[in-house]
Design a protein around this motif. Structure first.
Motif, PDB file in Angstrom:
ATOM      1  N   LYS A 245       0.832  -1.296   0.086  1.00 62.45           N
ATOM      2  CA  LYS A 245       0.112  -0.080   0.001  1.00 62.45           C
ATOM      3  C   LYS A 245       0.865   1.237  -0.063  1.00 62.45           C
ATOM      4  CE  LYS A 245      -4.023  -2.118   2.085  1.00 62.45           C
ATOM      5  NZ  LYS A 245      -4.988  -2.109   3.419  1.00 62.45           N
ATOM      6  N   ASP A 246       1.939   1.135   0.810  1.00 67.22           N
ATOM      7  CA  ASP A 246       2.829   2.471   0.769  1.00 67.22           C
ATOM      8  C   ASP A 246       3.334   2.793  -0.716  1.00 67.22           C
ATOM      9  OD1 ASP A 246       2.203   2.620   3.376  1.00 67.22           O
ATOM     10  OD2 ASP A 246       4.092   1.435   4.147  1.00 67.22           O
ATOM     11  N   MET A 247       3.719   1.676  -1.389  1.00 61.12           N
ATOM     12  CA  MET A 247       4.329   1.955  -2.506  1.00 61.12           C
ATOM     13  C   MET A 247       3.327   2.395  -3.585  1.00 61.12           C
ATOM     14  SD  MET A 247       6.696  -1.632  -2.720  1.00 61.12           S
ATOM     15  CE  MET A 247       7.217  -1.204  -4.456  1.00 61.12           C
ATOM     16  N   LEU A 248       2.213   1.710  -3.609  1.00 66.12           N
ATOM     17  CA  LEU A 248       1.160   2.262  -4.622  1.00 66.12           C
ATOM     18  C   LEU A 248       0.830   3.653  -4.353  1.00 66.12           C
ATOM     19  CD1 LEU A 248      -1.325  -0.999  -4.546  1.00 66.12           C
ATOM     20  CD2 LEU A 248       0.303  -0.031  -6.308  1.00 66.12           C
ATOM     21  N   GLU A 249       0.570   4.117  -2.962  1.00 66.78           N
ATOM     22  CA  GLU A 249       0.308   5.409  -2.574  1.00 66.78           C
ATOM     23  C   GLU A 249       1.303   6.382  -3.131  1.00 66.78           C
ATOM     24  OE1 GLU A 249      -0.475   8.116   1.323  1.00 66.78           O
ATOM     25  OE2 GLU A 249      -0.311   6.020   1.548  1.00 66.78           O
ATOM     26  N   ARG A 250       2.598   5.857  -3.080  1.00 66.91           N
ATOM     27  CA  ARG A 250       3.669   6.886  -3.547  1.00 66.91           C
ATOM     28  C   ARG A 250       3.773   6.801  -4.975  1.00 66.91           C
ATOM     29  NH1 ARG A 250       9.092   4.697  -3.611  1.00 66.91           N
ATOM     30  NH2 ARG A 250       8.161   2.775  -2.322  1.00 66.91           N
ATOM     31  N   PHE A 251       3.486   5.696  -5.526  1.00 66.44           N
ATOM     32  CA  PHE A 251       3.362   5.740  -7.105  1.00 66.44           C
ATOM     33  C   PHE A 251       2.268   6.640  -7.749  1.00 66.44           C
ATOM     34  CE2 PHE A 251       5.496   1.233  -7.248  1.00 66.44           C
ATOM     35  CZ  PHE A 251       6.579   1.731  -6.533  1.00 66.44           C
TER      36      PHE A 251
ATOM     37  N   ILE B  62       1.416   7.858 -14.451  1.00 66.66           N
ATOM     38  CA  ILE B  62       0.651   6.576 -14.047  1.00 66.66           C
ATOM     39  C   ILE B  62      -0.393   6.464 -13.111  1.00 66.66           C
ATOM     40  CG2 ILE B  62       2.648   5.278 -14.853  1.00 66.66           C
ATOM     41  CD1 ILE B  62       3.509   5.001 -11.612  1.00 66.66           C
ATOM     42  N   SER B  63      -0.774   7.815 -12.764  1.00 67.91           N
ATOM     43  CA  SER B  63      -1.942   8.051 -11.729  1.00 67.91           C
ATOM     44  C   SER B  63      -3.037   7.286 -12.280  1.00 67.91           C
ATOM     45  CB  SER B  63      -1.890   9.385 -11.212  1.00 67.91           C
ATOM     46  OG  SER B  63      -2.328  10.411 -12.490  1.00 67.91           O
ATOM     47  N   GLU B  64      -3.495   7.710 -13.302  1.00 67.98           N
ATOM     48  CA  GLU B  64      -4.983   6.836 -14.031  1.00 67.98           C
ATOM     49  C   GLU B  64      -4.656   5.474 -14.291  1.00 67.98           C
ATOM     50  OE1 GLU B  64      -5.847   8.839 -17.543  1.00 67.98           O
ATOM     51  OE2 GLU B  64      -6.120  11.017 -16.756  1.00 67.98           O
ATOM     52  N   TYR B  65      -3.312   5.376 -14.632  1.00 61.01           N
ATOM     53  CA  TYR B  65      -3.017   3.748 -14.668  1.00 61.01           C
ATOM     54  C   TYR B  65      -3.447   3.066 -13.463  1.00 61.01           C
ATOM     55  CZ  TYR B  65      -0.180  -0.433 -15.069  1.00 61.01           C
ATOM     56  OH  TYR B  65       0.177  -1.820 -15.033  1.00 61.01           O
TER      57      TYR B  65
ATOM     58  N   THR C 239       3.194  -5.363  -9.576  1.00 65.80           N
ATOM     59  CA  THR C 239       4.585  -5.415  -9.231  1.00 65.80           C
ATOM     60  C   THR C 239       5.311  -3.930  -9.603  1.00 65.80           C
ATOM     61  OG1 THR C 239       5.143  -6.208 -11.594  1.00 65.80           O
ATOM     62  CG2 THR C 239       4.585  -7.887  -9.792  1.00 65.80           C
ATOM     63  N   ASN C 240       6.518  -3.747  -8.967  1.00 63.11           N
ATOM     64  CA  ASN C 240       7.186  -2.623  -9.276  1.00 63.11           C
ATOM     65  C   ASN C 240       7.703  -2.693 -10.436  1.00 63.11           C
ATOM     66  OD1 ASN C 240       8.907  -4.620  -8.721  1.00 63.11           O
ATOM     67  ND2 ASN C 240      10.362  -3.212  -7.407  1.00 63.11           N
ATOM     68  N   ILE C 241       8.254  -3.640 -11.086  1.00 63.12           N
ATOM     69  CA  ILE C 241       8.695  -3.526 -12.370  1.00 63.12           C
ATOM     70  C   ILE C 241       7.461  -3.574 -13.332  1.00 63.12           C
ATOM     71  CG2 ILE C 241       8.602  -5.944 -12.918  1.00 63.12           C
ATOM     72  CD1 ILE C 241      11.282  -5.794 -14.291  1.00 63.12           C
ATOM     73  N   GLY C 242       6.263  -4.122 -13.303  1.00 61.66           N
ATOM     74  CA  GLY C 242       5.064  -4.166 -14.137  1.00 61.66           C
ATOM     75  C   GLY C 242       4.712  -2.376 -14.149  1.00 61.66           C
TER      76      GLY C 242
END
Length: 443
Positions: free
Chosen positions: A287-293, A299-302, A331-334
């Motif tokens: 969740k922390d990574m997704l919130e940061r991304f 890529i916000s819409e993605y 995944t972080n690479i995807g």
């Protein structure tokens, strides 16, 4: 005939008045006739040469046509003037010199040879002018005619040589031509490159394979540069290191040649390069990574779309979010691949009408290759390299944002791993020995 007789009588009377002792049958008379012919020819040649160089050149410079200036530059009129003294020699010799003498035959043959070689040079100038005008037109971008011009010059040269030999030996030129067939095998060996180059020139022109200005690469000859001239037997290529390579014309059709003209005409130049990702840095997103991304604009819409898709999938299959085995996660690479795709689509120097993708290649011992495949809309070499470098500068800098690492083989780590025992038993024994206290000093 009357003019000929009148001219001869006038010359005889003049010679008799000046040299009363000279007879028509004497050799002195023939020498005086030859000197008169040469003087008239030289005077007319000088007068016409001055007229052409002074008045004709001024007249041509005033016109707006390019063909007359080109004829003047390539010496067409200068060579054409030589026909006048040759004609004077040919016409005056039968009038002033006896036809039965050896001198008459020699002067006639010399005048004919002079006339033919002057005409040959004039034809060469005319062909060179035609080549210049063609190369200055837009049609030169489609096909080169340099090889055909050289072939035409070669044909005219052979014809003049045959006629010259036939005049000297006083034989029919057809007899000489029939005799050439006996040495055809030798001529094929001598003109091998010429024949192969001529055939290759026809193929190049008919199929529009190459033209002056094309960028070609031939690995066999280490050629990588721009075509400067396609001749009958040789092709000149200026390499990018400013050296000039000369190779046979037929090598353009017999060897594997890469022509970059399609890239230049398309307006896009391919970028195809991969970076190697350390597989140990690939992980599922929390969740922390997704919130940061999600704070990244591209890529916000993605991410929002993907989260809705995953939420719907979990609901359809009744899977709880805390089910670590059955849940689907990003995944972080995807996510990084999606970011790079969006980044390329927004890049001002990446062609949006050509193929564009970010793909994974099969993993190797160096890591997971992540390749960028797209086309730059700038085809100039320096500008293209700048754009490619800017893209990969950004890619490498963004790896840390997505918690990824690029693989890099460090020499000091390799040296450490080589020095460290590889066997587990030996390693444990070394560790145990290191942990045992040293009691030798106490005893």
């Amino acid at each position: 005939m009357e003019l000929k007789a009148t001219t001869r009588d006038l010359f005889n009377s003049t010679v008799t008045q000046i040299f009363p002792s000279v007879d028509v049958d004497d050799n002195t008379y023939n020498l005086l006739a030859l000197a008169t012919i040469a003087t008239v020819a030289i005077v007319l040649f000088i007068l016409l040469r001055v007229l052409v160089q002074v008045y004709a050149s001024r007249l041509f410079k005033r016109t707006k046509n390019r063909w007359d200036n080109a004829l003047m530059d390539y010496g067409f009129f200068r060579h054409l003037v030589h026909l006048v003294p040759a004609l004077v020699m040919f016409l005056l010799t039968p009038v002033l010199i006896e036809n039965e003498g050896v001198l008459h035959a020699v002067v006639i043959k010399c005048s004919l040879l002079y006339m033919m070689f002057a005409a040959l040079l004039a034809v060469f100038s005319l062909l060179s002018t035609l080549e210049y005008l063609y190369n200055s037109s837009y049609m030169a971008n489609r096909a080169s005619i340099t090889g055909f011009i050289q072939v035409a010059k070669l044909v005219f040269t052979i014809l003049v040589l045959l006629l010259s030999v036939s005049i000297i030996i006083e034989r029919n030129p057809l007899i000489l031509l029939s005799g050439i067939t006996a040495i055809a095998a030798v001529l094929l060996l001598i003109f091998r490159d010429t024949i192969l180059g001529f055939v290759a020139g026809i193929q190049i022109a008919a199929n529009r394979m190459f033209k002056n200005g094309d960028w070609i690469s031939i690995s066999k000859f280490e050629v990588d540069g721009e075509i400067k001239e396609i001749g009958l037997t040789n092709v000149k290529v200026q390499n990018w290191d400013m050296t000039v390579s000369t190779l046979p014309t037929y090598s353009l059709t017999n060897e594997a040649v890469k022509n970059w003209r399609g890239m230049q005409e398309s307006g896009g130049r391919r970028i195809k390069r991969a970076i190697y990702i350390d597989v140990h840095s690939v992980r599922l997103c929390n969740k922390d990574m997704l919130e940061r991304f999600s704070k990244i604009r591209y890529i916000s819409e993605y991410l929002a779309q993907k989260e809705d898709e995953l939420r719907s999938w979990h609901k359809d299959y009744s899977i709880a979010e805390d089910d670590l085995l059955n849940t689907r996660k990003l995944t972080n690479i995807g996510t990084f691949r999606a970011y790079l795709n969006a980044y390329l689509k927004q890049h001002p120097h990446v062609s949006q009408s050509m193929t564009m993708m970010v793909r994974q290649l099969p993993p190797t011992e160096l890591g997971l290759p992540l390749e960028i495949y797209c086309f730059s809309n700038q085809i100039a070499w320096t500008r293209y390299e700048d754009i490619q470098a800017d893209i990969f500068d950004h890619v490498l800098a963004m790896l840390d944002v997505f918690d990824l690492r690029a693989y890099q083989r460090d020499s000091h780590l390799l040296a450490f791993s080589e020095q460290r025992p590889t066997s587990g038993r030996v390693a444990r024994e070394c560790d145990e020995q290191a942990e045992e206290p040293d009691t030798s000093s106490n005893t």
